[in-house]
Design an enzyme around this catalytic site. Structure first.
Site, PDB file in Angstrom:
ATOM      1  N   LYS A 115      -4.136 -12.293  -9.482  1.00 46.63           N
ATOM      2  CA  LYS A 115      -5.505 -11.859  -9.173  1.00 46.63           C
ATOM      3  C   LYS A 115      -6.538 -12.634  -9.973  1.00 46.63           C
ATOM      4  O   LYS A 115      -7.621 -12.931  -9.480  1.00 46.63           O
ATOM      5  CB  LYS A 115      -5.673 -10.364  -9.447  1.00 46.63           C
ATOM      6  CG  LYS A 115      -5.046  -9.511  -8.366  1.00 46.63           C
ATOM      7  CD  LYS A 115      -5.623  -8.096  -8.376  1.00 46.63           C
ATOM      8  CE  LYS A 115      -5.102  -7.312  -7.192  1.00 46.63           C
ATOM      9  NZ  LYS A 115      -5.396  -5.881  -7.289  1.00 46.63           N
ATOM     10  N   LYS A 198       2.254 -12.205   0.765  1.00 44.11           N
ATOM     11  CA  LYS A 198       2.233 -10.762   0.993  1.00 44.11           C
ATOM     12  C   LYS A 198       1.038 -10.372   1.881  1.00 44.11           C
ATOM     13  O   LYS A 198      -0.029 -10.956   1.741  1.00 44.11           O
ATOM     14  CB  LYS A 198       2.079 -10.103  -0.384  1.00 44.11           C
ATOM     15  CG  LYS A 198       2.408  -8.651  -0.460  1.00 44.11           C
ATOM     16  CD  LYS A 198       2.219  -8.137  -1.878  1.00 44.11           C
ATOM     17  CE  LYS A 198       0.751  -8.063  -2.267  1.00 44.11           C
ATOM     18  NZ  LYS A 198       0.469  -7.440  -3.549  1.00 44.11           N
ATOM     19  N   LYS A 201      -5.110  -6.878   1.192  1.00 45.08           N
ATOM     20  CA  LYS A 201      -6.516  -6.627   1.530  1.00 45.08           C
ATOM     21  C   LYS A 201      -7.371  -7.843   1.228  1.00 45.08           C
ATOM     22  O   LYS A 201      -8.441  -8.009   1.788  1.00 45.08           O
ATOM     23  CB  LYS A 201      -7.061  -5.469   0.673  1.00 45.08           C
ATOM     24  CG  LYS A 201      -6.476  -4.138   1.018  1.00 45.08           C
ATOM     25  CD  LYS A 201      -6.852  -3.065  -0.019  1.00 45.08           C
ATOM     26  CE  LYS A 201      -5.972  -1.848   0.155  1.00 45.08           C
ATOM     27  NZ  LYS A 201      -6.039  -0.887  -0.928  1.00 45.08           N
TER      28      LYS A 201
HETATM   29  P1  TYM Z   1      -2.350  -0.657  -3.641  1.00 45.08           P
HETATM   30  O1  TYM Z   1      -3.538   0.198  -3.405  1.00 45.08           O
HETATM   31  O2  TYM Z   1      -2.500  -2.132  -3.704  1.00 45.08           O
HETATM   32  O3  TYM Z   1      -1.246  -0.359  -2.553  1.00 45.08           O
HETATM   33  C1  TYM Z   1      -0.851   0.970  -2.243  1.00 45.08           C
HETATM   34  C2  TYM Z   1       0.637   1.001  -1.958  1.00 45.08           C
HETATM   35  O4  TYM Z   1       0.937   0.084  -0.890  1.00 45.08           O
HETATM   36  C3  TYM Z   1       1.986  -0.791  -1.295  1.00 45.08           C
HETATM   37  N1  TYM Z   1       1.773  -2.108  -0.675  1.00 45.08           N
HETATM   38  C4  TYM Z   1       2.692  -2.741   0.068  1.00 45.08           C
HETATM   39  N2  TYM Z   1       3.951  -2.390   0.432  1.00 45.08           N
HETATM   40  C5  TYM Z   1       4.628  -3.274   1.223  1.00 45.08           C
HETATM   41  N3  TYM Z   1       4.105  -4.460   1.650  1.00 45.08           N
HETATM   42  C6  TYM Z   1       2.856  -4.838   1.297  1.00 45.08           C
HETATM   43  N4  TYM Z   1       2.350  -5.995   1.730  1.00 45.08           N
HETATM   44  C7  TYM Z   1       2.079  -3.958   0.465  1.00 45.08           C
HETATM   45  N5  TYM Z   1       0.829  -4.018  -0.052  1.00 45.08           N
HETATM   46  C8  TYM Z   1       0.658  -2.878  -0.757  1.00 45.08           C
HETATM   47  C9  TYM Z   1       1.880  -0.871  -2.804  1.00 45.08           C
HETATM   48  O5  TYM Z   1       3.111  -1.264  -3.390  1.00 45.08           O
HETATM   49  C10 TYM Z   1       1.489   0.549  -3.158  1.00 45.08           C
HETATM   50  O6  TYM Z   1       2.651   1.369  -3.243  1.00 45.08           O
HETATM   51  N6  TYM Z   1      -1.323  -0.294  -8.499  1.00 45.08           N
HETATM   52  C11 TYM Z   1      -1.204   0.385  -7.232  1.00 45.08           C
HETATM   53  C12 TYM Z   1      -1.897   1.737  -7.201  1.00 45.08           C
HETATM   54  C13 TYM Z   1      -1.506   2.680  -8.281  1.00 45.08           C
HETATM   55  C14 TYM Z   1      -0.285   3.360  -8.427  1.00 45.08           C
HETATM   56  C15 TYM Z   1      -0.413   4.171  -9.583  1.00 45.08           C
HETATM   57  C16 TYM Z   1       0.899   3.352  -7.691  1.00 45.08           C
HETATM   58  C17 TYM Z   1      -2.307   3.083  -9.310  1.00 45.08           C
HETATM   59  N7  TYM Z   1      -1.649   3.979 -10.084  1.00 45.08           N
HETATM   60  C18 TYM Z   1       0.622   4.989 -10.020  1.00 45.08           C
HETATM   61  C19 TYM Z   1       1.949   4.182  -8.140  1.00 45.08           C
HETATM   62  C20 TYM Z   1       1.800   4.977  -9.293  1.00 45.08           C
HETATM   63  C21 TYM Z   1      -1.820  -0.479  -6.176  1.00 45.08           C
HETATM   64  O7  TYM Z   1      -2.573  -1.358  -6.429  1.00 45.08           O
HETATM   65  O8  TYM Z   1      -1.548  -0.131  -4.932  1.00 45.08           O
END
Ligand code: TYM
Length: 335
Positions: A115, A198, A201
């Site tokens: 990032k 991947k 967004k």
């Molecule tokens: P975020 O908001 O980027 O994504 C939310 C969830 O979607 C999954 N994900 C994917 N899975 C498969 N293929 C993809 N291309 C893909 N893109 C996103 C992510 O793995 C996630 O499960 N850091 C986390 C948010 C978070 C969190 C937490 C998660 C904050 N605190 C505590 C678990 C526990 C995040 O950025 O997710």
């Protein structure tokens, strides 16, 4: 204090529209797990602001993630759905964890490197310490299991390291060592334009991802344009090696259909991509269409969404506050 054995915490950022990766890698699994686990599903707005968010749209994006949870089948009565910034204990525990985590651990986080890119001097401090807040999200509920997509694996390892170091430093077993739950056929959904990247967004191309807000026409256009290779569909899983775009589309198909990659391969072996894509469009529209319709309906009644989040906040605080109090006591703060 009760020590749960089957408690889930997971989070989704309200930093843009949700895409198929978020749905197949995470939200669809949340739905499957809600019967077996006590669940805390958090809209992580504090994480979202580690990069710039427009104040005019952030609140609605937060509601939209909530609507997506409910529209996908998460029961808001049975589960705790809430907003991270409304439960101050997350940020308070995150500070304590900033003093447990080591610089070297955070320096190794590949998501930060991706990032920040070449711009690492100019990104927010929050982006760097992002994983300590994530550890706090999980451990403030003494959560035992964390369903996520494959891209969050390294952050969960860091959460386990923080829990372990806290326990060792203070000679306690207070924090559980949470287990990641990464499962299904689409744990890492890739871009529709480039099978080595991947789905995300932040990709500049709208054609790289299917959004949960897309219409049937948008979905059809994006799948028609999705990159493939010139060969027909493979006849064994082995043949998928070196064919990342084919592998991605087949995984998406298997996940949407709740079947296996082997089943999809045996159904389409030797066929042309045009036939496969036609069926993938029909399948995607039939699975995602009802979710989009329900999300749109929910978004017309923001007071309903806000009342769900308000209940969720109260229930979350009831669990989080005693954990924070106990943590402060272990550290030796005056009570
Ligand atoms: P975020 O908001 O980027 O994504 C939310 C969830 O979607 C999954 N994900 C994917 N899975 C498969 N293929 C993809 N291309 C893909 N893109 C996103 C992510 O793995 C996630 O499960 N850091 C986390 C948010 C978070 C969190 C937490 C998660 C904050 N605190 C505590 C678990 C526990 C995040 O950025 O997710």
């Amino acid at each position: 204090m009760d020590r749960p054995t089957k408690r889930i915490l997971s989070g989704v950022q309200p930093s843009g529209d949700l895409h198929l990766g978020n749905y197949l890698g995470a939200i669809k699994n949340f739905v499957a797990l809600q019967e077996e686990y006590e669940c805390f599903f958090c809209v992580v707005d504090l994480h979202a602001i580690t990069v710039w968010q427009d104040p005019k749209v952030l609140a609605n994006k937060t509601r939209e993630v909530t609507a997506a949870f409910i529209a996908s089948g998460i029961d808001p009565k049975k589960n705790n759905i809430f907003v991270q910034s409304q439960v101050p204990q997350h940020a308070q525990l995150a500070w304590l964890f900033n003093c447990i985590a080591r610089m070297g651990w955070l320096n190794r986080m590949t998501q930060f490197k991706d990032k920040a890119g070449k711009n690492s001097e100019n990104v927010s401090v929050g982006l760097f310490s992002y994983p300590t807040l994530m550890a706090a999200d999980i451990l403030i509920y003494l959560a035992t299991h964390v369903p996520v997509g494959d891209d969050q694996k390294q952050h969960l390892e860091l959460t386990r390291d923080i829990a372990q170091k806290f326990n060792n430093d203070f000679k306690t077993d207070f924090f559980p060592i949470p287990e990641p739950l990464i499962f299904g056929q689409a744990t890492r959904v890739m871009s529709l334009r480039d099978g080595s990247k991947k789905m995300s967004k932040s990709d500049p191309s709208d054609y790289s991802r299917i959004m949960l807000t897309d219409t049937a026409d948008n979905i059809a256009q994006k799948i028609k344009k999705a990159k493939t290779d010139p060969q027909p569909l493979p006849s064994t899983k082995e043949d998928l090696k070196q064919r990342p775009e084919a592998e991605n589309l087949i995984s998406i198909f298997a996940s949407l259909q709740n079947s296996s990659i082997e089943n999809v391969i045996s159904e389409y072996a030797g066929k042309e991509f045009s036939d496969f894509k036609r069926d993938l469009i029909d399948l995607s529209v039939s699975k995602l269409g009802p979710i989009t319709t329900e999300m749109n309906k929910l978004m017309t009644d923001t007071s309903y969404i806000d009342s769900i989040l308000n209940d969720g906040k109260d229930r979350a605080i009831n669990v989080a506050e005693p954990v924070l109090t106990k943590t402060k006591e272990i550290i030796g703060f005056l009570s």
